[in-house]
Motif scaffolding. Structure first.
Motif, PDB file in Angstrom:
ATOM      1  N   ASN A  18      16.062  -0.243   0.430  1.00  7.95           N
ATOM      2  CA  ASN A  18      16.720   0.958   0.221  1.00  7.95           C
ATOM      3  C   ASN A  18      15.841   2.115   0.686  1.00  7.95           C
ATOM      4  OD1 ASN A  18      19.114  -0.021  -1.145  1.00  7.95           O
ATOM      5  ND2 ASN A  18      18.155  -0.357  -2.829  1.00  7.95           N
ATOM      6  N   GLY A  19      14.800   1.857   1.246  1.00  8.46           N
ATOM      7  CA  GLY A  19      13.872   2.943   1.998  1.00  8.46           C
ATOM      8  C   GLY A  19      13.073   3.612   0.944  1.00  8.46           C
ATOM      9  N   MET A  20      12.710   2.766  -0.202  1.00 10.05           N
ATOM     10  CA  MET A  20      11.498   3.534  -0.955  1.00 10.05           C
ATOM     11  C   MET A  20      10.263   2.880  -0.799  1.00 10.05           C
ATOM     12  SD  MET A  20      10.893   5.527  -3.705  1.00 10.05           S
ATOM     13  CE  MET A  20      12.211   6.019  -4.237  1.00 10.05           C
ATOM     14  N   LEU A  21       9.279   3.578  -0.502  1.00  6.50           N
ATOM     15  CA  LEU A  21       7.921   2.845  -0.302  1.00  6.50           C
ATOM     16  C   LEU A  21       6.917   3.253  -1.517  1.00  6.50           C
ATOM     17  CD1 LEU A  21       7.450   4.039   3.450  1.00  6.50           C
ATOM     18  CD2 LEU A  21       8.611   1.738   2.472  1.00  6.50           C
ATOM     19  N   PHE A  22       6.309   2.444  -2.062  1.00  4.94           N
ATOM     20  CA  PHE A  22       5.220   2.692  -2.811  1.00  4.94           C
ATOM     21  C   PHE A  22       3.775   2.799  -2.225  1.00  4.94           C
ATOM     22  CE2 PHE A  22       8.367   0.347  -5.185  1.00  4.94           C
ATOM     23  CZ  PHE A  22       8.674   1.116  -6.358  1.00  4.94           C
ATOM     24  N   THR A  23       3.057   3.851  -2.523  1.00  4.85           N
ATOM     25  CA  THR A  23       1.628   4.028  -1.893  1.00  4.85           C
ATOM     26  C   THR A  23       0.768   4.580  -3.234  1.00  4.85           C
ATOM     27  OG1 THR A  23       1.705   6.535  -1.457  1.00  4.85           O
ATOM     28  CG2 THR A  23       2.925   5.217  -0.036  1.00  4.85           C
ATOM     29  N   SER A  24      -0.390   4.571  -2.751  1.00  9.70           N
ATOM     30  CA  SER A  24      -1.490   4.925  -3.738  1.00  9.70           C
ATOM     31  C   SER A  24      -1.434   6.527  -3.923  1.00  9.70           C
ATOM     32  CB  SER A  24      -2.867   4.496  -3.315  1.00  9.70           C
ATOM     33  OG  SER A  24      -3.221   5.240  -1.978  1.00  9.70           O
ATOM     34  N   PHE A  66       1.366  -3.297  -1.001  1.00  5.22           N
ATOM     35  CA  PHE A  66       0.774  -2.583  -1.737  1.00  5.22           C
ATOM     36  C   PHE A  66       0.553  -2.884  -3.434  1.00  5.22           C
ATOM     37  CE2 PHE A  66       1.695   0.707  -5.122  1.00  5.22           C
ATOM     38  CZ  PHE A  66       0.277   1.442  -4.987  1.00  5.22           C
ATOM     39  N   TYR A  67       1.585  -4.095  -3.591  1.00 10.41           N
ATOM     40  CA  TYR A  67       1.755  -4.240  -5.036  1.00 10.41           C
ATOM     41  C   TYR A  67       0.412  -5.355  -5.181  1.00 10.41           C
ATOM     42  CZ  TYR A  67       5.786  -2.756  -7.517  1.00 10.41           C
ATOM     43  OH  TYR A  67       6.780  -2.049  -8.227  1.00 10.41           O
ATOM     44  N   LEU A  68       0.295  -6.127  -4.091  1.00  7.69           N
ATOM     45  CA  LEU A  68      -0.975  -7.305  -4.099  1.00  7.69           C
ATOM     46  C   LEU A  68      -2.161  -6.281  -4.001  1.00  7.69           C
ATOM     47  CD1 LEU A  68      -0.997 -10.344  -4.560  1.00  7.69           C
ATOM     48  CD2 LEU A  68       1.323  -9.265  -3.915  1.00  7.69           C
ATOM     49  N   TRP A  69      -2.166  -5.350  -3.411  1.00 10.11           N
ATOM     50  CA  TRP A  69      -3.534  -4.560  -3.147  1.00 10.11           C
ATOM     51  C   TRP A  69      -3.863  -3.814  -4.664  1.00 10.11           C
ATOM     52  CZ3 TRP A  69      -3.817   0.737  -4.587  1.00 10.11           C
ATOM     53  CH2 TRP A  69      -5.340   1.249  -4.291  1.00 10.11           C
ATOM     54  N   LEU A  70      -2.723  -3.270  -5.381  1.00  2.91           N
ATOM     55  CA  LEU A  70      -3.014  -2.799  -6.566  1.00  2.91           C
ATOM     56  C   LEU A  70      -3.491  -3.658  -7.598  1.00  2.91           C
ATOM     57  CD1 LEU A  70      -2.229   0.141  -8.039  1.00  2.91           C
ATOM     58  CD2 LEU A  70       0.023  -1.117  -8.944  1.00  2.91           C
ATOM     59  N   LYS A 110      -1.700   8.875 -12.475  1.00  2.72           N
ATOM     60  CA  LYS A 110      -1.356  10.035 -12.160  1.00  2.72           C
ATOM     61  C   LYS A 110      -1.051  10.252 -10.582  1.00  2.72           C
ATOM     62  CE  LYS A 110      -4.365  12.344 -15.535  1.00  2.72           C
ATOM     63  NZ  LYS A 110      -5.500  13.313 -15.872  1.00  2.72           N
ATOM     64  N   GLN A 111      -1.801   9.636  -9.740  1.00  2.74           N
ATOM     65  CA  GLN A 111      -1.510   9.747  -8.309  1.00  2.74           C
ATOM     66  C   GLN A 111      -0.336   9.339  -7.940  1.00  2.74           C
ATOM     67  OE1 GLN A 111      -6.222   9.520  -6.718  1.00  2.74           O
ATOM     68  NE2 GLN A 111      -4.573   8.186  -5.858  1.00  2.74           N
TER      69      GLN A 111
END
Length: 376
Positions: A281-287, A344-348, A370-371
């Motif tokens: 749906n176009g939602m990206l998670f980042t740090s 990203f999830y695996l990095w997290l 917070k970020q």
């Protein structure tokens, strides 16, 4: 299966561990990408291994039972061989689908009669045949058959459901002893704590599940609409009771922030469709926060998708190009976003593990929460 704890965070209940299965080692805390029907949507197994690199993925008993059907999987030599995946797999029991198919099922003590979402045909799941189905699928970790209660949930209903889940657990355990492994490797069985958002029920269920003596334990019935604070409260209660020397799996959770907060409470394993579903749906998670790549603000942004990302798509493509793919309804956009989010999830969780070992997880977690709460 073997589990050992390698490090404990001095300022929280977070722990870094290692689960050893016949298909490989799982370093915890870990996020398991959801491969509902033997595929993580939009991602080749080669990309999954080489770019996202999860130690374990999840399959779904309900969906695999309906398609391709368990006799096909058994003829192939199990799900690992059918999908060409040589690392660990966990299968849920279908209990969540029982919950989500509320208009298509009838729950009784014997089990659940449900109507297929594919063709309307009727089927029946019991603790016994769900164990047989999971033997045929051949996952490394298999789950007890339970009832996942909705939120909000009446106390008396939650109590009755919890006790039935416990009785079903006993039936699962008794039947598993009669059903041998189908393939040349072992399977590990996890029971599931229920009790909705009622503290006394969660305590009672956690004690019952702990006394079952399984090699690992799961927490179900959360992330079904309750406020995050209630999720954390129930997780904290349950983790204080479940054995410390067994892995703890919080089912169906969740956002990156949910994952970090539950790691701090002592959870080791997670799964959720959120990174893949939101990606489509176009939602990206980042740090630094989350991005709706379809927003017009990215139309002329030629910077990389995520300069800090770990997968090749993060620097290979620009935000403007990725937005163009979504606006044009090109499937490549969904694939790029999926690879990014899973990466990203695996990095997290792997960064969390590093900070647990280093002894500064709590400080790092608070900073990351917070970020990641920002909308970019």
């Amino acid at each position: 299966m073997k589990f050992k704890i390698e490090a404990l965070d001095p300022q929280s209940k977070a722990r870094a561990g290692e689960v050893t299965t016949d298909h490989g080692v799982i370093e915890t805390p870990i996020f398991m990408p959801v491969g509902t029907m033997g595929t993580v949507k939009g991602v080749h197994q080669r990309e999954l291994k080489e770019e996202i690199n999860p130690d374990i993925i999840l399959g779904n008993t309900y969906h695999l039972y309906l398609r391709p059907k368990t006799d096909v999987l058994e003829a192939a030599g199990g799900l690992h061989k059918f999908m060409n995946w040589d690392r660990p797999i966990l299968t849920d029991s279908g209990g969540y689908q029982v919950y989500s198919l509320s208009g298509r099922r009838k729950i009784k003590e014997e089990g659940v009669k449900f109507k297929s979402h594919i063709d309307g045909s009727y089927h029946f799941f019991s603790p016994e045949n769900v164990m047989e189905i999971q033997r045929k699928i051949g996952a490394d970790i298999i789950m007890a058959f339970d009832e996942c209660t909705p939120y909000p949930c009446d106390y008396n209903y939650a109590k009755r459901s919890m006790h039935m889940t416990h009785r079903w657990l006993n039936r699962c355990i008794n039947h598993l002893e009669k059903v041998p492994y189908r393939y040349d490797y072992a399977q590990t069985f996890f029971p599931i704590v229920q009790g909705s958002t009622y503290t006394d029920l969660r305590k009672q269920s956690a004690e019952y599940i702990a006394n079952a003596g399984a090699e690992g334990n799961a927490i179900g019935g959360l992330s079904v609409g309750e406020p995050a604070e209630e999720m954390y409260a129930m997780t904290d209660v349950v983790c204080s009771i479940l054995p410390e020397d067994k892995p703890r799996y919080l089912m169906g959770v969740g956002t990156p922030i949910n994952i970090l907060e539950n790691i701090a409470l002592g959870v080791d394993m997670f799964d959720c469709v959120m990174p893949t579903r939101n990606a489509r749906n176009g939602m990206l998670f980042t740090s630094e926060g989350h991005i709706n790549i379809k927003n017009k603000k990215w139309e002329n942004d030629f910077s990389p998708v995520d300069p800090a990302g770990i997968t090749w798509v993060d620097t290979e493509y620009s935000k403007a190009y990725l937005r163009h793919l979504f606006v044009s309804n090109e499937f490549l956009g969904k694939q790029i976003a999926t690879i990014h989010n899973l990466g990203f999830y695996l990095w997290l969780v792997r960064e969390a593990r590093k900070h647990i070992i280093a002894g500064d997880f709590r400080e790092w977690k608070d900073k990351m929460v917070k970020q990641m709460d920002n909308r970019l």
